[in-house]
Design an enzyme around this catalytic site. Structure first.
Site, PDB file in Angstrom:
ATOM      1  N   ASP A  67       0.828  -1.216   0.000  1.00  0.00           N
ATOM      2  CA  ASP A  67       0.000   0.000   0.000  1.00  0.00           C
ATOM      3  C   ASP A  67       0.856   1.258   0.000  1.00  0.00           C
ATOM      4  OD1 ASP A  67       0.933  -0.416   2.593  1.00  0.00           O
ATOM      5  OD2 ASP A  67      -1.041  -0.852   3.428  1.00  0.00           O
ATOM      6  N   ASP A 136      -7.421  -2.425  14.133  1.00  0.00           N
ATOM      7  CA  ASP A 136      -8.792  -2.805  13.758  1.00  0.00           C
ATOM      8  C   ASP A 136      -8.814  -4.127  12.985  1.00  0.00           C
ATOM      9  OD1 ASP A 136      -7.625  -2.010  11.391  1.00  0.00           O
ATOM     10  OD2 ASP A 136      -9.145  -0.500  10.881  1.00  0.00           O
ATOM     11  N   HIS A 138      -6.993  -4.860  10.321  1.00  0.00           N
ATOM     12  CA  HIS A 138      -6.756  -4.752   8.869  1.00  0.00           C
ATOM     13  C   HIS A 138      -5.453  -5.442   8.446  1.00  0.00           C
ATOM     14  CE1 HIS A 138      -4.621  -0.561   9.409  1.00  0.00           C
ATOM     15  NE2 HIS A 138      -3.736  -1.525   9.500  1.00  0.00           N
ATOM     16  N   GLU A 143      -9.639  -1.985   5.519  1.00  0.00           N
ATOM     17  CA  GLU A 143     -10.309  -1.660   6.773  1.00  0.00           C
ATOM     18  C   GLU A 143     -11.558  -2.531   6.940  1.00  0.00           C
ATOM     19  OE1 GLU A 143      -8.419  -0.187   8.524  1.00  0.00           O
ATOM     20  OE2 GLU A 143      -7.917   1.877   8.025  1.00  0.00           O
TER      21      GLU A 143
HETATM   22  P1  PGA Z   1       2.399  -1.505  12.653  1.00  0.00           P
HETATM   23  O1  PGA Z   1       1.203  -1.403  11.600  1.00  0.00           O
HETATM   24  O2  PGA Z   1       3.343  -2.513  12.120  1.00  0.00           O
HETATM   25  O3  PGA Z   1       2.997  -0.120  12.658  1.00  0.00           O
HETATM   26  O4  PGA Z   1       1.789  -1.890  13.955  1.00  0.00           O
HETATM   27  C1  PGA Z   1       0.596  -2.559  11.143  1.00  0.00           C
HETATM   28  C2  PGA Z   1      -0.563  -2.208  10.244  1.00  0.00           C
HETATM   29  O5  PGA Z   1      -1.231  -1.178  10.439  1.00  0.00           O
HETATM   30  O6  PGA Z   1      -0.844  -3.011   9.328  1.00  0.00           O
END
Ligand code: PGA
Length: 263
Positions: A67, A136, A138, A143
């Site tokens: 992404d 959440d 994801h 999302e």
């Molecule tokens: P993080 O993010 O590795 O910074 O916890 C993970 C994500 O949002 O997929």
């Protein structure tokens, strides 16, 4: 689902790196799907070390990132292309034309999304996709309620994601982009192996839900339950709410040696 519980973040990163190294050794022109965020930073450090000290060769590897923020300035350090360059690409021998990170600009974004899907197909599909998980649930920026059939597209970020990512933007939520281009759940599910990493107490609740709870688009990581080869590497903290924690440890410590060697 294979669930591996490491002692801590460093061990989690080493286990993940060994899986990626084995993939590259088995197939030097592997197509790797890569992730950003805080979780994979230790894995990238270890991959760089393996390249520099052990000669791990990335010259034939092709990469596709999950992404990118839309509208983020080209030179912003949190633009995922820049994050990937500083954490990995600039320190290994990958060919610049083998690197794919989604666009950060709105212009022709729909055409871009189709092009990205086509490029993944042309490369023969993703062999190993690295994933993190958001608060959440994801994966990438899919999302809650993202369709399990979704493909690369524009998504609006959930408020909890904006809050969680504010730490990368001087703790100022107003600076976090609201939109992103992300591979879809359907795109991710087509990768041959999925490797999801999670660490820290904050992830314990959502980790237990996506591994042991129902398959639901409310937690897009639960789509891993539908995949033929999902590997989840956790640290003790993020594994702490799992009901089957002891079972997962028992399975891993009793993994047949031959099978371990083939992994
Ligand atoms: P993080 O993010 O590795 O910074 O916890 C993970 C994500 O949002 O997929």
């Amino acid at each position: 689902m294979e669930v591996v519980i490491a002692k801590n973040y460093d061990e989690m990163s080493k286990i993940a790196t060994n899986i990626i190294r084995d993939q590259i050794l088995k197939k030097p022109n592997s197509v790797l799907g890569l992730a950003t965020g805080g979780t994979p930073v230790g894995t990238y450090k270890e991959l760089v070390r393996m390249h520099k000290q052990e000669g791990l060769d990335f010259s034939k590897v092709i990469t596709f990132n999950l992404d990118e923020y839309l509208g983020i300035p080209d030179d912003h350090p949190e633009r995922y292309m820049n994050f990937m360059k500083s954490n990995l690409f600039n320190q290994i021998n990958i060919r610049p034309d083998a690197i794919h990170v989604p666009t950060n600009i709105w212009e022709h974004v729909e055409e871009f999304c189709q092009w990205y899907e086509d490029e993944i197909d042309k490369a023969g599909g993703i062999d190993l996709q690295l994933l993190g998980i958001g608060p959440d649930g994801h994966i990438a920026f899919n999302e809650p309620t993202s369709s399990f059939a979704s493909r690369t597209r524009v998504k609006t970020l959930d408020e909890s994601t904006i809050k969680a990512n504010a730490r990368f933007f001087n703790n100022d939520e107003s600076k976090v982009p609201k939109y992103a281009v992300t591979m879809g759940v359907g795109t991710i599910l087509e990768a041959k192996t999925l490797l999801l990493l999670a660490n820290g107490k904050k992830k314990a609740g959502i980790v237990a839900q996506f591994i042991e709870g129902p398959i639901t688009s409310m937690i897009t990581a639960s789509a891993l339950q539908l995949h033929p080869k999902p590997i989840v590497v956790l640290d003790e903290d993020s594994a702490s709410d799992l009901k089957l924690k002891d079972y997962f440890k028992w399975v891993y410590s009793n993994k047949p040696k031959k099978y371990l060697e083939e992994q």
